[in-house]
Design a protein around this motif. Structure first.
Motif, PDB file in Angstrom:
ATOM      1  N   GLN A 165       2.546  -3.334  12.043  1.00 29.61           N
ATOM      2  CA  GLN A 165       3.802  -4.034  12.238  1.00 29.61           C
ATOM      3  C   GLN A 165       4.152  -4.150  13.714  1.00 29.61           C
ATOM      4  N   ARG A 166       3.476  -3.358  14.566  1.00 31.06           N
ATOM      5  CA  ARG A 166       3.673  -3.420  16.014  1.00 31.06           C
ATOM      6  C   ARG A 166       2.306  -3.471  16.695  1.00 31.06           C
ATOM      7  N   PRO A 167       1.631  -4.592  16.579  1.00 34.41           N
ATOM      8  CA  PRO A 167       0.253  -4.672  17.122  1.00 34.41           C
ATOM      9  C   PRO A 167       0.205  -4.571  18.636  1.00 34.41           C
ATOM     10  N   ILE A 188       0.208  -5.797  -1.733  1.00 28.11           N
ATOM     11  CA  ILE A 188       0.197  -4.643  -0.840  1.00 28.11           C
ATOM     12  C   ILE A 188       0.384  -5.119   0.600  1.00 28.11           C
ATOM     13  N   GLU A 189       1.346  -4.567   1.299  1.00 29.80           N
ATOM     14  CA  GLU A 189       1.594  -4.870   2.708  1.00 29.80           C
ATOM     15  C   GLU A 189       1.179  -3.666   3.547  1.00 29.80           C
ATOM     16  N   PRO A 190       0.026  -3.707   4.246  1.00 31.67           N
ATOM     17  CA  PRO A 190      -0.416  -2.566   5.051  1.00 31.67           C
ATOM     18  C   PRO A 190       0.547  -2.307   6.212  1.00 31.67           C
ATOM     19  N   ALA A 201       1.291   1.855   3.301  1.00 31.93           N
ATOM     20  CA  ALA A 201       1.434   0.484   2.810  1.00 31.93           C
ATOM     21  C   ALA A 201       2.718   0.396   2.010  1.00 31.93           C
ATOM     22  N   ARG A 202       3.134  -0.847   1.752  1.00 30.04           N
ATOM     23  CA  ARG A 202       4.396  -1.089   1.059  1.00 30.04           C
ATOM     24  C   ARG A 202       4.172  -2.148  -0.011  1.00 30.04           C
ATOM     25  N   SER A 203       4.912  -2.008  -1.118  1.00 30.21           N
ATOM     26  CA  SER A 203       4.875  -3.007  -2.187  1.00 30.21           C
ATOM     27  C   SER A 203       6.290  -3.258  -2.671  1.00 30.21           C
ATOM     28  N   SER A 204       6.543  -4.462  -3.133  1.00 36.03           N
ATOM     29  CA  SER A 204       7.861  -4.870  -3.602  1.00 36.03           C
ATOM     30  C   SER A 204       7.915  -4.798  -5.117  1.00 36.03           C
ATOM     31  N   HIS A 205       9.070  -4.308  -5.611  1.00 33.79           N
ATOM     32  CA  HIS A 205       9.299  -4.232  -7.052  1.00 33.79           C
ATOM     33  C   HIS A 205      10.729  -4.689  -7.299  1.00 33.79           C
ATOM     34  N   THR A 209      11.672  -1.713  -2.834  1.00 31.02           N
ATOM     35  CA  THR A 209      10.312  -1.515  -2.333  1.00 31.02           C
ATOM     36  C   THR A 209       9.867  -0.080  -2.570  1.00 31.02           C
ATOM     37  N   VAL A 210       8.548   0.084  -2.638  1.00 25.79           N
ATOM     38  CA  VAL A 210       7.905   1.392  -2.689  1.00 25.79           C
ATOM     39  C   VAL A 210       6.967   1.480  -1.497  1.00 25.79           C
ATOM     40  N   THR A 211       7.169   2.482  -0.660  1.00 28.73           N
ATOM     41  CA  THR A 211       6.334   2.690   0.522  1.00 28.73           C
ATOM     42  C   THR A 211       5.510   3.947   0.306  1.00 28.73           C
ATOM     43  N   MET A 212       4.175   3.763   0.376  1.00 27.86           N
ATOM     44  CA  MET A 212       3.241   4.865   0.172  1.00 27.86           C
ATOM     45  C   MET A 212       2.678   5.286   1.524  1.00 27.86           C
ATOM     46  N   LEU A 213       2.827   6.575   1.863  1.00 28.38           N
ATOM     47  CA  LEU A 213       2.301   7.116   3.115  1.00 28.38           C
ATOM     48  C   LEU A 213       1.473   8.353   2.788  1.00 28.38           C
TER      49      LEU A 213
END
Length: 404
Positions: A165-167, A188-190, A201-205, A209-213
């Motif tokens: 998200q901050r390249p 899936i949004e890395p 990564a993050r996913s929308s529901h 959202t659900v963010t998996m770390l």
């Protein structure tokens, strides 16, 4: 015989100085013996207290938001609290999550997760809430798919991390101990990536959202400020939310509802009012429960209520003469017990015993009572008023005899 050579004065002073110093030390100790005794007592007291009542450090569960230990997460909790965020600890099952929007649930390395927990969490997220799951080896959680990483990576102290998200920043470094990576897929949004794959990564529901770390160790008190852990996590931490909940239910810290928690509030209020009304009714009716204990004085000697009832019965039946005869019988039994006079003895025999064993007052009182008894037996009518007068004299004699 030749005299031994004398030592020079300087050597003599040096030889005698240790002895002089020892004497001075002993004199100093004698002058300050009270202070020295007090100092030794204090040292002994502190030593004994340290070994006997030494407090033990509490054993905190890892990743608990209230734990100040190195593997706790109180540092992050306190930081958000100081920033003015509405943080709190969640200690109930996920099916009890509030039916609102704009909340965030932070779950850090839970000790267990069931399919029912995942279903309840997704249903809660769909209403417009966010879930942050920090887990080094998460259970199956659609739509996330996981891959196995090289086990040698976990031993590396630091690896380059790319924030997708901050390249523009490419100098992040962090320690990644997880042996799993998130597989890229639809929905899936890395977010974060190392050389082995995606670690966040993050996913929308629905509306949430659900963010998996895969890096729960970054949140530990001992490593939050190490390397670039905090800088990498800060953009993805919840802020400006209605409420931020740190899950502690899956660390064993649970708020167990009481027995009344299963009933609605209105029913409990009605039951409380009915109970108060029943207690008030019982109080007004003077209803009592439990055994009734009779005082010992009421069993050894008749109680006042029994005496009043017996006196009322004698009065209604006009049995004043019989009542007086009962007192005469009791007095004669006392005369037999105290002075050895037979119960069928004549009046003269009873008076003789009174003069022999008692005093003049006892003899006069007994003589008057014997005359009253004879008069009551011989008279045609015996009134209650006369009974009261004779009974008082009889009571006086009874008290005198019982004291002897």
């Amino acid at each position: 015989m030749a005299e031994p050579p004398r030592l020079p004065p300087i050597m003599t002073a040096c030889a005698s100085s240790p002895r002089r110093q020892g004497k001075e030390a002993i004199a100093l100790l004698k002058r300050n013996k009270r202070q020295l005794a007090l100092l030794l007592s204090i040292i002994a007291f502190l030593s004994v207290g340290y070994f006997l009542v030494r407090p033990k450090l509490p054993d905190y569960t890892p990743y608990v938001s209230s734990s100040p230990a190195a593997d706790g997460t109180k540092g992050l909790y306190t930081l958000l609290e100081e920033k003015g965020e509405p943080v709190g600890a969640w200690r109930k099952p996920w099916r009890s999550l509030p039916d609102t929007q704009g909340h965030t649930l932070v779950v850090i390395q839970p000790s267990f997760l069931t399919e029912q927990d995942r279903t309840a969490a997704l249903r809660w997220v769909e209403r417009g809430n966010d879930l942050l799951l920090f887990h080094s080896s998460p259970p199956p959680w659609a739509p996330f798919e996981f891959l196995e990483a090289n086990s040698a990576v976990a031993d590396e102290p630091a690896v380059p991390i790319a924030d997708l998200q901050r390249p523009e920043r490419a100098s992040w470094t962090a320690a990644v101990r997880s042996g799993m990576r998130i597989e890229a897929g639809e929905g899936i949004e890395p977010l974060l990536q190392d050389k082995q794959g995606f670690i966040a990564a993050r996913s929308s529901h629905g509306s949430g959202t659900v963010t998996m770390l895969l890096v729960p160790e970054w949140l530990e008190n001992g490593s939050l400020l190490s390397q670039s852990h905090f800088e990498l996590l800060w953009p993805y931490l919840p802020r400006d939310r209605e409420a931020i909940w740190f899950d502690e239910y899956h660390h064993g810290l649970q708020d167990k509802p009481g027995l009344l928690a299963v009933y609605p509030g209105w029913l409990l209020a009605v039951l409380a009012q009915l109970a108060a009304a029943a207690l008030l009714w019982l109080w007004l009716k003077a209803v009592r429960f439990g055994p009734a204990y009779t005082p010992r004085a009421w069993t050894v000697r008749r109680g006042d209520e029994t005496l009043l009832a017996a006196a009322g019965w004698y009065e209604r039946q006009e049995l004043a003469r019989d009542a007086l005869m009962h007192q005469e019988a009791y007095i004669r039994s006392l005369l037999r017990e105290k002075w050895g006079v037979r119960t069928d003895a004549t009046d003269s025999q009873a008076l003789g015993a009174a003069k022999l064993h008692g005093n003049k007052e006892d003899a006069e009182l007994l003589a008057g009572l014997l005359a009253a008894f004879h008069s009551a037996r011989s008279s045609a009518v015996y009134r209650s008023k006369q009974l009261v007068q004779d009974s008082r004299r009889a009571d006086e004699l009874i008290r005198r005899l019982e004291r002897k």
